[in-house]
Design an enzyme around this catalytic site. Structure first.
Site, short mmCIF file in Angstrom:
data_model
loop_
_atom_site.label_atom_id
_atom_site.label_comp_id
_atom_site.label_asym_id
_atom_site.label_seq_id
_atom_site.Cartn_x
_atom_site.Cartn_y
_atom_site.Cartn_z
N ASP A 177 0.48 -7.59 1.92
CA ASP A 177 0.86 -6.16 1.86
C ASP A 177 2.38 -6.05 1.85
O ASP A 177 3.00 -5.66 2.84
CB ASP A 177 0.23 -5.44 3.05
CG ASP A 177 0.27 -3.93 2.90
OD1 ASP A 177 0.65 -3.44 1.82
OD2 ASP A 177 -0.09 -3.24 3.89
N GLN A 184 0.26 5.62 12.01
CA GLN A 184 0.26 6.11 10.63
C GLN A 184 1.63 6.73 10.28
O GLN A 184 2.18 7.49 11.05
CB GLN A 184 -0.83 7.16 10.41
CG GLN A 184 -2.21 6.56 10.16
CD GLN A 184 -2.82 6.01 11.43
OE1 GLN A 184 -2.76 6.67 12.44
NE2 GLN A 184 -3.35 4.82 11.37
N GLY A 185 2.08 6.38 9.09
CA GLY A 185 3.39 6.86 8.65
C GLY A 185 4.49 5.84 8.90
O GLY A 185 5.59 5.96 8.36
N ASP A 186 4.20 4.86 9.74
CA ASP A 186 5.18 3.79 10.02
C ASP A 186 5.04 2.64 9.02
O ASP A 186 5.92 1.78 8.93
CB ASP A 186 4.99 3.23 11.43
CG ASP A 186 5.43 4.20 12.51
OD1 ASP A 186 6.42 4.92 12.28
OD2 ASP A 186 4.79 4.24 13.57
N SER A 187 3.94 2.60 8.29
CA SER A 187 3.68 1.51 7.34
C SER A 187 4.88 1.27 6.45
O SER A 187 5.56 2.21 6.03
CB SER A 187 2.51 1.86 6.42
OG SER A 187 1.32 1.54 7.04
N HIS A 205 0.82 -1.22 0.00
CA HIS A 205 0.00 0.00 0.00
C HIS A 205 0.85 1.27 0.00
O HIS A 205 0.39 2.32 -0.41
CB HIS A 205 -1.05 -0.03 1.13
CG HIS A 205 -0.59 0.38 2.48
ND1 HIS A 205 -0.21 -0.52 3.45
CD2 HIS A 205 -0.46 1.60 3.05
CE1 HIS A 205 0.13 0.13 4.56
NE2 HIS A 205 -0.01 1.42 4.34
#
Ligand code: ARG
Length: 261
Positions: free
Chosen positions: A124, A213-216, A78
């Site tokens: 993912d 969020q942002g660590d993905s 993603h």
């Protein structure tokens, strides 16, 4: 002081104390570290040279990643699909986003798992072939025979430049947090779409420590072995809602095939 006012003040003090103490209490960790809502602490890029982050064409960090070869990184599908390959940059060797150390390289090729649809249905994972070699030690990729690394309770380390609280600001520099891997049963209880073949969960039952969020796309490490990739979760660090990671050992062959291209 009027009793009413005094009562109001001490109630406020209790609330304040609660606000300050609760994250620490929910975030069991080594002494001397700073408890945040996600329970992390500042980390050194020298200790985690494989940790990288992704930037868009304007230089904004939007995801994490992990070096697995001198010229290849893994991230979440993603993340890889969020911007066009020509606009994707990988920043390696840089701890502070505002720093000038390390390098930013382009991506010459992107592979995403052909089975990927959206994070909650699994797969993912993406391989980014880089434009150049970067001089930072890559992580080892977990193999199918590394089943023991996935035992419930195993202490893992998640790394990233993402938010330090649900909906809060992103970190300016690399952070790490220690989280135990959960059993498949625990994760299946938390999420109906949990798939034990393609995902693994990590987090404390009481929450308090998590990716956000942002660590993905960033790494979940057991020692120097990459076991997971930050993928999804409900909120961040919420009780009963562990972080969900791509189970890297399920993709070892795909990864090695696409790293050498
Ligand atoms: N999807 C998020 C991202 O794009 C990562 C979410 C991880 N959430 C969590 N609670 N562990 O950065």
């Amino acid at each position: 002081m009027p009793t009413k006012l005094r009562r109001a003040l001490s109630a406020a003090a209790v609330l304040l104390a609660g606000a300050v103490l609760v994250p620490g209490a929910a975030a069991p960790q080594a002494s001397g570290t700073q408890p945040f809502i996600v329970g992390g602490q500042e980390a050194s890029i020298a200790d985690h040279p494989y940790a990288v982050y992704l930037v868009d064409s304007r230089g904004n960090q939007f995801c994490g990643g992990v070096l697995v070869a001198a010229d290849a990184a893994l991230t979440a599908a993603h993340c890889a699909l969020a911007v066009r390959p020509a606009e994707l940059g990988v920043v390696a060797g840089r701890q502070h986003k505002r720093g000038t150390d390390g390098v930013e390289v382009g991506v010459r090729r992107v592979w995403t798992s052909p089975d990927y649809q959206d994070p909650t249905s699994g797969h993912d994972i993406a391989v980014l072939n880089l434009d150049d070699y970067v001089p930072y030690r890559p992580a080892h990729v977990a193999r199918p025979e590394d089943r023991a690394l996935y035992a419930a309770g195993t202490r893992a380390t998640v790394l990233g430049w993402g938010r330090t609280s649900d909906g809060g600001p992103k970190a300016q520099s690399l952070r790490s947090a220690q989280v135990p891997l959960t059993s498949d049963a625990t994760c299946a209880e938390a999420y109906r779409s949990y798939d034990p073949r393609t995902m693994v969960c990590a987090g404390f039952p009481e929450g308090g420590v998590d990716a956000c969020q942002g660590d993905s796309g960033g790494p979940l490490m057991v020692g120097d072995v990459l076991v997971g990739i930050v993928s999804w979760g409900e909120g961040c660090a919420a009780p009963g809602k562990p972080g969900v990671y791509t189970r890297v050992a399920n993709y070892t062959d795909d990864v090695s095939r696409h790293v050498r291209r």
